[in-house]
Design an enzyme around this catalytic site. Sequence first.
Site, PDB file in Angstrom:
ATOM      1  N   SER A 115       0.800  -1.223   0.000  1.00 28.92           N
ATOM      2  CA  SER A 115       0.000   0.000   0.000  1.00 28.92           C
ATOM      3  C   SER A 115       0.837   1.278   0.000  1.00 28.92           C
ATOM      4  O   SER A 115       0.518   2.222  -0.730  1.00 28.92           O
ATOM      5  CB  SER A 115      -0.965  -0.004   1.188  1.00 28.92           C
ATOM      6  OG  SER A 115      -1.892  -1.045   1.009  1.00 28.92           O
ATOM      7  N   LYS A 171      -8.531  -6.366  11.114  1.00 29.81           N
ATOM      8  CA  LYS A 171      -9.693  -6.021  10.270  1.00 29.81           C
ATOM      9  C   LYS A 171     -11.030  -6.145  11.003  1.00 29.81           C
ATOM     10  O   LYS A 171     -11.964  -5.415  10.704  1.00 29.81           O
ATOM     11  CB  LYS A 171      -9.708  -6.893   9.007  1.00 29.81           C
ATOM     12  CG  LYS A 171      -8.700  -6.442   7.962  1.00 29.81           C
ATOM     13  CD  LYS A 171      -8.855  -7.255   6.689  1.00 29.81           C
ATOM     14  CE  LYS A 171      -8.206  -6.533   5.523  1.00 29.81           C
ATOM     15  NZ  LYS A 171      -8.499  -7.137   4.236  1.00 29.81           N
ATOM     16  N   ASP A 209     -12.618  -3.379  -0.217  1.00 34.80           N
ATOM     17  CA  ASP A 209     -12.290  -4.606  -0.963  1.00 34.80           C
ATOM     18  C   ASP A 209     -13.419  -4.988  -1.919  1.00 34.80           C
ATOM     19  O   ASP A 209     -13.171  -5.567  -2.977  1.00 34.80           O
ATOM     20  CB  ASP A 209     -12.036  -5.771   0.003  1.00 34.80           C
ATOM     21  CG  ASP A 209     -10.644  -5.709   0.619  1.00 34.80           C
ATOM     22  OD1 ASP A 209      -9.742  -5.096   0.015  1.00 34.80           O
ATOM     23  OD2 ASP A 209     -10.457  -6.258   1.722  1.00 34.80           O
ATOM     24  N   LEU A 211      -7.781 -14.025  -6.887  1.00 33.70           N
ATOM     25  CA  LEU A 211      -7.454 -12.846  -6.072  1.00 33.70           C
ATOM     26  C   LEU A 211      -5.947 -12.683  -5.867  1.00 33.70           C
ATOM     27  O   LEU A 211      -5.475 -11.621  -5.471  1.00 33.70           O
ATOM     28  CB  LEU A 211      -8.162 -12.947  -4.703  1.00 33.70           C
ATOM     29  CG  LEU A 211      -9.497 -12.220  -4.581  1.00 33.70           C
ATOM     30  CD1 LEU A 211     -10.412 -12.444  -5.750  1.00 33.70           C
ATOM     31  CD2 LEU A 211     -10.198 -12.578  -3.292  1.00 33.70           C
TER      32      LEU A 211
HETATM   33  P1  NAP Z   1      -7.771 -16.333   4.812  1.00 35.84           P
HETATM   34  O1  NAP Z   1      -8.706 -15.488   5.614  1.00 35.84           O
HETATM   35  O2  NAP Z   1      -6.675 -17.073   5.503  1.00 35.84           O
HETATM   36  O3  NAP Z   1      -8.690 -17.399   4.002  1.00 35.84           O
HETATM   37  C1  NAP Z   1      -8.142 -18.378   3.175  1.00 35.84           C
HETATM   38  C2  NAP Z   1      -9.221 -19.382   2.755  1.00 35.84           C
HETATM   39  O4  NAP Z   1      -8.608 -20.334   1.895  1.00 35.84           O
HETATM   40  C3  NAP Z   1      -9.850 -20.162   3.906  1.00 35.84           C
HETATM   41  O5  NAP Z   1     -11.185 -20.467   3.618  1.00 35.84           O
HETATM   42  C4  NAP Z   1      -9.015 -21.455   3.898  1.00 35.84           C
HETATM   43  O6  NAP Z   1      -9.700 -22.586   4.395  1.00 35.84           O
HETATM   44  C5  NAP Z   1      -8.809 -21.654   2.419  1.00 35.84           C
HETATM   45  N1  NAP Z   1      -7.628 -22.471   2.145  1.00 35.84           N
HETATM   46  C6  NAP Z   1      -6.352 -22.176   2.461  1.00 35.84           C
HETATM   47  N2  NAP Z   1      -5.542 -23.164   2.025  1.00 35.84           N
HETATM   48  C7  NAP Z   1      -6.339 -24.107   1.443  1.00 35.84           C
HETATM   49  C8  NAP Z   1      -6.110 -25.359   0.825  1.00 35.84           C
HETATM   50  N3  NAP Z   1      -4.871 -25.861   0.693  1.00 35.84           N
HETATM   51  N4  NAP Z   1      -7.172 -26.054   0.335  1.00 35.84           N
HETATM   52  C9  NAP Z   1      -8.422 -25.562   0.459  1.00 35.84           C
HETATM   53  N5  NAP Z   1      -8.712 -24.371   1.039  1.00 35.84           N
HETATM   54  C10 NAP Z   1      -7.681 -23.651   1.524  1.00 35.84           C
HETATM   55  O7  NAP Z   1      -7.049 -15.482   3.690  1.00 35.84           O
HETATM   56  P2  NAP Z   1      -7.624 -14.181   2.929  1.00 35.84           P
HETATM   57  O8  NAP Z   1      -7.229 -12.952   3.665  1.00 35.84           O
HETATM   58  O9  NAP Z   1      -9.047 -14.425   2.625  1.00 35.84           O
HETATM   59  O10 NAP Z   1      -6.722 -14.191   1.593  1.00 35.84           O
HETATM   60  C11 NAP Z   1      -6.868 -15.222   0.650  1.00 35.84           C
HETATM   61  C12 NAP Z   1      -6.084 -14.911  -0.630  1.00 35.84           C
HETATM   62  O11 NAP Z   1      -6.621 -13.743  -1.253  1.00 35.84           O
HETATM   63  C13 NAP Z   1      -4.599 -14.626  -0.395  1.00 35.84           C
HETATM   64  O12 NAP Z   1      -3.887 -15.182  -1.460  1.00 35.84           O
HETATM   65  C14 NAP Z   1      -4.522 -13.109  -0.456  1.00 35.84           C
HETATM   66  O13 NAP Z   1      -3.256 -12.636  -0.870  1.00 35.84           O
HETATM   67  C15 NAP Z   1      -5.581 -12.809  -1.503  1.00 35.84           C
HETATM   68  N6  NAP Z   1      -6.143 -11.452  -1.358  1.00 35.84           N
HETATM   69  C16 NAP Z   1      -6.024 -10.590  -2.408  1.00 35.84           C
HETATM   70  C17 NAP Z   1      -6.551  -9.326  -2.313  1.00 35.84           C
HETATM   71  C18 NAP Z   1      -6.419  -8.381  -3.474  1.00 35.84           C
HETATM   72  O14 NAP Z   1      -6.633  -7.173  -3.302  1.00 35.84           O
HETATM   73  N7  NAP Z   1      -6.115  -8.864  -4.660  1.00 35.84           N
HETATM   74  C19 NAP Z   1      -7.221  -8.914  -1.150  1.00 35.84           C
HETATM   75  C20 NAP Z   1      -7.340  -9.830  -0.090  1.00 35.84           C
HETATM   76  C21 NAP Z   1      -6.791 -11.104  -0.207  1.00 35.84           C
HETATM   77  P3  NAP Z   1      -9.490 -23.097   5.903  1.00 35.84           P
HETATM   78  O15 NAP Z   1     -10.179 -22.101   6.791  1.00 35.84           O
HETATM   79  O16 NAP Z   1     -10.115 -24.429   5.899  1.00 35.84           O
HETATM   80  O17 NAP Z   1      -8.005 -23.103   6.147  1.00 35.84           O
END
Ligand code: NAP
Length: 297
Positions: A21, A70, A106, A228
């Site tokens: 950011s 958050k 977001d 994402l």
């Molecule tokens: P998070 O809160 O940790 O959520 C991740 C999700 O993915 C959970 O539902 C988790 O399930 C699932 N998951 C993780 N590993 C897995 C696997 N091997 N198999 C199946 N499900 C799996 O993370 P987040 O903050 O939502 O971020 C997720 C992704 O989005 C990251 O890559 C982040 O960099 C990206 N992101 C991008 C932006 C953007 O602006 N482009 C913004 C936000 C996030 P469990 O709960 O069962 O572990």
Amino acid sequence: MITGTTQLLGVMGDPIAHSLSPVMHNAAITHLGLDYVYLPFAVAPQDLATAVSGFRAIGLRGFNVTIPHKQAILPWLNQISEVAQAIGAINTVSWTDQGWYGTNTDVAGFLAPLKGLDRDWSQTTAVILGHGGAARAVVAGCAQLGFAQIQVVGRNSEKLQAFQASWGKTGLIDRLTIGEWADLAELLPQTDLLVNTTPIGMHPQTQTSPLKAEDWQNLPTRAIAYDLIYTPRPTLFLQQADRQGLLTLDGLEMLVQQGAAALSLWLQQPAPVEVMRQALLAYLDRRGKGEEGKDEG
Ligand code: NAP
């Protein structure tokens, strides 16, 4: 130039060193010739309340919020936007006459590339892989676009049920269904938008994809694949989608657009989106195509 009148913006998180950011916001501020600076603030969970009071004391104009604050910041805000209430998470805070106003950009970030496609989503189905923090913004965004069905797929049925129940008050529940990974084969043929909100495929695990190679042929050719993740660009998920002839979207635009929405809220003027996009691209390029890993903005 930083002077005696320079106003402060920033991002708080723990850790914060990885945040992209400051790069895009300071590029925008420089471009606009404004007397502002945007700084990273490392704030440990136990220091959150002190930090928010301190931000007030030093006259910070606004700040972004990232992991792990958050949700924890909600009680320290004076007003919360409708979209942030629905999601249950804040990523942008602005100082107003009524105190701290919290919102979540977001959703706007996620929606921006989809709105550019100018499609009618009313008879369509979105399938969302994962149900973490980012998935909440994606569900709210899909609801705003008017998807007829929003299917959330995860690997843990208890967490999935809790996720579904958490939308109970929003009136979304009749359109939101949950399924496990094994249900994908059945869901994919009806999918118009497939969104990866899991970290599967993110640097350094670049050779992994949430979908098996053979799953792709089950998707209709009209389907859009949206990842994402923005490091690497493209992910294996998007490479597979591209080989299948599907339209693909990556996470960089969401990152840029959520930042631009926050900046325009603080400055009360349009943000220079292209300057922010180019600043991020140049930075990621210099850092070897995103070798820094995870970032939430
Ligand atoms: P998070 O809160 O940790 O959520 C991740 C999700 O993915 C959970 O539902 C988790 O399930 C699932 N998951 C993780 N590993 C897995 C696997 N091997 N198999 C199946 N499900 C799996 O993370 P987040 O903050 O939502 O971020 C997720 C992704 O989005 C990251 O890559 C982040 O960099 C990206 N992101 C991008 C932006 C953007 O602006 N482009 C913004 C936000 C996030 P469990 O709960 O069962 O572990």
